[in-house]
Design a protein around this motif. Structure first.
Motif, PDB file in Angstrom:
ATOM      1  N   PRO A 196     -20.290  -3.467   5.872  1.00 26.91           N
ATOM      2  CA  PRO A 196     -19.056  -4.182   5.537  1.00 26.91           C
ATOM      3  C   PRO A 196     -18.550  -3.853   4.137  1.00 26.91           C
ATOM      4  N   THR A 197     -17.234  -3.899   3.986  1.00 26.43           N
ATOM      5  CA  THR A 197     -16.614  -3.877   2.668  1.00 26.43           C
ATOM      6  C   THR A 197     -15.761  -5.131   2.566  1.00 26.43           C
ATOM      7  N   PHE A 198     -15.370  -5.479   1.348  1.00 28.36           N
ATOM      8  CA  PHE A 198     -14.742  -6.785   1.147  1.00 28.36           C
ATOM      9  C   PHE A 198     -13.405  -6.664   0.414  1.00 28.36           C
ATOM     10  N   ALA A 199     -12.486  -7.548   0.808  1.00 29.21           N
ATOM     11  CA  ALA A 199     -11.129  -7.551   0.278  1.00 29.21           C
ATOM     12  C   ALA A 199     -10.790  -8.950  -0.215  1.00 29.21           C
ATOM     13  N   PRO A 200     -11.329  -9.353  -1.370  1.00 29.39           N
ATOM     14  CA  PRO A 200     -11.059 -10.705  -1.875  1.00 29.39           C
ATOM     15  C   PRO A 200      -9.608 -10.867  -2.305  1.00 29.39           C
ATOM     16  N   ARG A 201      -9.205 -12.091  -2.472  1.00 31.24           N
ATOM     17  CA  ARG A 201      -7.838 -12.386  -2.893  1.00 31.24           C
ATOM     18  C   ARG A 201      -7.530 -11.675  -4.213  1.00 31.24           C
ATOM     19  N   LEU A 202      -6.348 -11.072  -4.281  1.00 33.58           N
ATOM     20  CA  LEU A 202      -5.954 -10.279  -5.438  1.00 33.58           C
ATOM     21  C   LEU A 202      -5.317 -11.142  -6.521  1.00 33.58           C
ATOM     22  N   THR A 203      -5.500 -10.729  -7.758  1.00 32.04           N
ATOM     23  CA  THR A 203      -4.823 -11.361  -8.889  1.00 32.04           C
ATOM     24  C   THR A 203      -4.048 -10.289  -9.645  1.00 32.04           C
ATOM     25  N   SER A 204      -3.199 -10.722 -10.548  1.00 34.85           N
ATOM     26  CA  SER A 204      -2.438  -9.776 -11.359  1.00 34.85           C
ATOM     27  C   SER A 204      -3.365  -8.870 -12.164  1.00 34.85           C
ATOM     28  N   LYS A 205      -4.476  -9.401 -12.608  1.00 34.54           N
ATOM     29  CA  LYS A 205      -5.422  -8.598 -13.383  1.00 34.54           C
ATOM     30  C   LYS A 205      -5.914  -7.396 -12.586  1.00 34.54           C
ATOM     31  N   ASP A 206      -6.086  -7.575 -11.273  1.00 32.65           N
ATOM     32  CA  ASP A 206      -6.566  -6.490 -10.422  1.00 32.65           C
ATOM     33  C   ASP A 206      -5.559  -5.350 -10.302  1.00 32.65           C
ATOM     34  N   ALA A 207      -4.286  -5.643 -10.556  1.00 31.52           N
ATOM     35  CA  ALA A 207      -3.215  -4.701 -10.246  1.00 31.52           C
ATOM     36  C   ALA A 207      -2.776  -3.857 -11.430  1.00 31.52           C
ATOM     37  N   ARG A 208      -3.493  -3.916 -12.535  1.00 34.81           N
ATOM     38  CA  ARG A 208      -3.141  -3.075 -13.688  1.00 34.81           C
ATOM     39  C   ARG A 208      -3.509  -1.627 -13.387  1.00 34.81           C
ATOM     40  N   ILE A 209      -2.598  -0.704 -13.681  1.00 36.36           N
ATOM     41  CA  ILE A 209      -2.805   0.704 -13.368  1.00 36.36           C
ATOM     42  C   ILE A 209      -3.578   1.394 -14.479  1.00 36.36           C
ATOM     43  N   ASP A 210      -4.586   2.166 -14.072  1.00 36.02           N
ATOM     44  CA  ASP A 210      -5.362   3.012 -14.974  1.00 36.02           C
ATOM     45  C   ASP A 210      -4.839   4.435 -14.813  1.00 36.02           C
ATOM     46  N   GLU A 216      -3.174  10.616  -6.733  1.00 36.18           N
ATOM     47  CA  GLU A 216      -3.252  10.027  -5.398  1.00 36.18           C
ATOM     48  C   GLU A 216      -3.762   8.598  -5.446  1.00 36.18           C
ATOM     49  N   VAL A 217      -4.691   8.318  -6.362  1.00 42.47           N
ATOM     50  CA  VAL A 217      -5.233   6.962  -6.496  1.00 42.47           C
ATOM     51  C   VAL A 217      -4.182   6.033  -7.096  1.00 42.47           C
ATOM     52  N   VAL A 218      -3.482   6.508  -8.117  1.00 43.56           N
ATOM     53  CA  VAL A 218      -2.427   5.696  -8.731  1.00 43.56           C
ATOM     54  C   VAL A 218      -1.357   5.357  -7.697  1.00 43.56           C
ATOM     55  N   SER A 219      -0.927   6.354  -6.929  1.00 47.47           N
ATOM     56  CA  SER A 219       0.085   6.115  -5.896  1.00 47.47           C
ATOM     57  C   SER A 219      -0.411   5.116  -4.862  1.00 47.47           C
ATOM     58  N   ALA A 220      -1.653   5.307  -4.401  1.00 45.91           N
ATOM     59  CA  ALA A 220      -2.206   4.408  -3.384  1.00 45.91           C
ATOM     60  C   ALA A 220      -2.259   2.967  -3.884  1.00 45.91           C
ATOM     61  N   LYS A 241       6.444  -3.943 -14.708  1.00 48.10           N
ATOM     62  CA  LYS A 241       6.044  -3.932 -13.304  1.00 48.10           C
ATOM     63  C   LYS A 241       6.452  -2.605 -12.675  1.00 48.10           C
ATOM     64  N   LEU A 242       5.669  -2.157 -11.698  1.00 49.34           N
ATOM     65  CA  LEU A 242       5.911  -0.865 -11.063  1.00 49.34           C
ATOM     66  C   LEU A 242       6.037  -1.015  -9.560  1.00 49.34           C
ATOM     67  N   GLY A 243       7.058  -0.375  -8.995  1.00 46.55           N
ATOM     68  CA  GLY A 243       7.127  -0.233  -7.552  1.00 46.55           C
ATOM     69  C   GLY A 243       6.244   0.926  -7.120  1.00 46.55           C
ATOM     70  N   PRO A 244       6.185   1.227  -5.822  1.00 48.16           N
ATOM     71  CA  PRO A 244       5.395   2.368  -5.351  1.00 48.16           C
ATOM     72  C   PRO A 244       5.830   3.668  -6.016  1.00 48.16           C
ATOM     73  N   VAL A 245       4.864   4.489  -6.403  1.00 42.53           N
ATOM     74  CA  VAL A 245       5.162   5.782  -7.041  1.00 42.53           C
ATOM     75  C   VAL A 245       4.733   6.908  -6.113  1.00 42.53           C
ATOM     76  N   ALA A 246       5.338   8.094  -6.321  1.00 38.18           N
ATOM     77  CA  ALA A 246       5.063   9.256  -5.477  1.00 38.18           C
ATOM     78  C   ALA A 246       4.283  10.305  -6.257  1.00 38.18           C
ATOM     79  N   VAL A 247       3.383  10.990  -5.578  1.00 37.93           N
ATOM     80  CA  VAL A 247       2.611  12.076  -6.178  1.00 37.93           C
ATOM     81  C   VAL A 247       3.489  13.323  -6.297  1.00 37.93           C
ATOM     82  N   THR A 248       3.407  14.026  -7.414  1.00 43.39           N
ATOM     83  CA  THR A 248       4.114  15.294  -7.587  1.00 43.39           C
ATOM     84  C   THR A 248       3.094  16.396  -7.893  1.00 43.39           C
ATOM     85  N   ASP A 249       3.586  17.635  -7.973  1.00 47.14           N
ATOM     86  CA  ASP A 249       2.711  18.744  -8.361  1.00 47.14           C
ATOM     87  C   ASP A 249       2.928  19.155  -9.811  1.00 47.14           C
ATOM     88  N   VAL A 250       3.613  18.303 -10.574  1.00 49.88           N
ATOM     89  CA  VAL A 250       3.905  18.604 -11.975  1.00 49.88           C
ATOM     90  C   VAL A 250       2.641  18.439 -12.818  1.00 49.88           C
TER      91      VAL A 250
END
Length: 307
Positions: A196-210, A216-220, A241-250
């Motif tokens: 099993p893997t687990f998907a606990p309730r998300l908080t804003s802290k979880d959503a900060r982008i590294d 591909e990970v940032v986009s996902a 705040k960020l909406g979904p981003v797309a991967v480029t080859d740049v």
């Protein structure tokens, strides 16, 4: 089949509507009205509103452990209780009330992503496949035997919002069909298999982008956290705040480096990603190019070191 339906958000409404068409829905369990928005307006859940439109009795107990609530549910004599994103724990004594128990539509391929946010974690983790499972609720967290699974391939265009909307509709049909099979005496379940893997309730802290992670990970993650809790980053001490981003080859951008032109690119641990929508602190969402216009992006960098 004579059932009670238990659900709360928008994603549970298609199941309620499907079950009303195919079965005898005796009553609806949902979360009590809660304050919403800055003005804290007391608001009924999406399931509550739809149930009233359908003319169904609605129960909104603060807890399922109350003896009076137990008696009220038992008085309907349901053969099963169908659950979709209800959001409350069911005590053992209530699990035994319906002859066929409580059946839950879960938005993952159990035992992967047990918990409150399975779709969000599946996208953020870059899973290639997801789906829905109908399982028997028992005392453990999403641990019960599974009656049926439906798989769905993932794509780079999926967001938590779009995927949940899709699975809510296909899962509604699946849940109704499982109940019909059980009613005919053809319902068979099997124990969950795998780690099993687990998907606990998300908080804003979880959503900060590294930004040091691969593109591909940032986009996902931006797609998985959309629209809630919503991915975010910082410029200096300002949150964006960020909406979904797309991967480029740049290539050639430093981690977190912003390059603005016809498009707005940001460096990651691999190639750059392209921003679409951003939400500056205290402002409405806007096109990334509009946000960058007027900013001296040559000296701006997203990232943890600027917070």
């Amino acid at each position: 089949m004579r059932i009670i339906f238990a659900g709360t958000p928008d994603t549970a409404v298609p199941s309620l509507e499907e079950l009303v068409r195919d079965h005898e829905v005796l009553a609806v369990l949902t979360r009590a009205p809660a304050p919403v928005g800055r003005k804290r307006v007391l608001t009924k859940s999406a399931v509550h509103e739809r149930a009233e439109e359908l003319g169904l009795p609605v129960l909104t107990p603060a807890s399922l452990r109350d003896a009076e609530v137990h008696a009220e549910i038992a008085a309907y004599e349901p053969e099963a209780i169908a659950v979709v994103a209800y959001g409350m724990l069911v005590p053992p004594e209530l699990l035994a009330v319906p002859v066929h128990g409580w059946l839950n539509l879960h938005f993952s391929l159990l035992p992967r992503w047990r918990g409150a946010a399975p779709v969000q974690y599946a996208i953020a983790a870059g899973d290639s496949t997801t789906g829905t499972a109908v399982f028997q609720i028992e005392e453990g967290l999403d641990t019960g035997p599974v009656f049926d699974v439906e798989e769905r391939e993932m794509s780079a265009a999926d967001t938590a919002e779009s995927l949940l909307d899709e699975l809510a509709v296909s899962g509604a049909r699946q849940l109704s069909e499982v109940l019909a099979r059980i009613e005919r005496g053809e319902g068979e379940s099997r124990p969950q298999e795998g780690e099993p893997t687990f998907a606990p309730r998300l908080t804003s802290k979880d959503a900060r982008i590294d930004w040091s992670e691969p593109a591909e990970v940032v986009s996902a993650k931006t797609r998985g956290w959309w629209p809630a809790p919503g991915a975010w980053t910082s410029v200096g001490t300002t949150r964006v705040k960020l909406g979904p981003v797309a991967v480029t080859d740049v290539e050639g951008l430093a981690v977190g480096e912003i390059r603005a032109g016809a498009t707005v690119l940001v460096g990651t641990g691999t190639t750059a990603v392209e921003l679409d929508r951003v939400g500056p602190a205290g402002k409405a969402w806007m096109n990334a190019a509009d946000w960058a216009r007027g900013l001296n992006t040559d000296h701006l960098t997203f990232g943890e070191n600027n917070a």
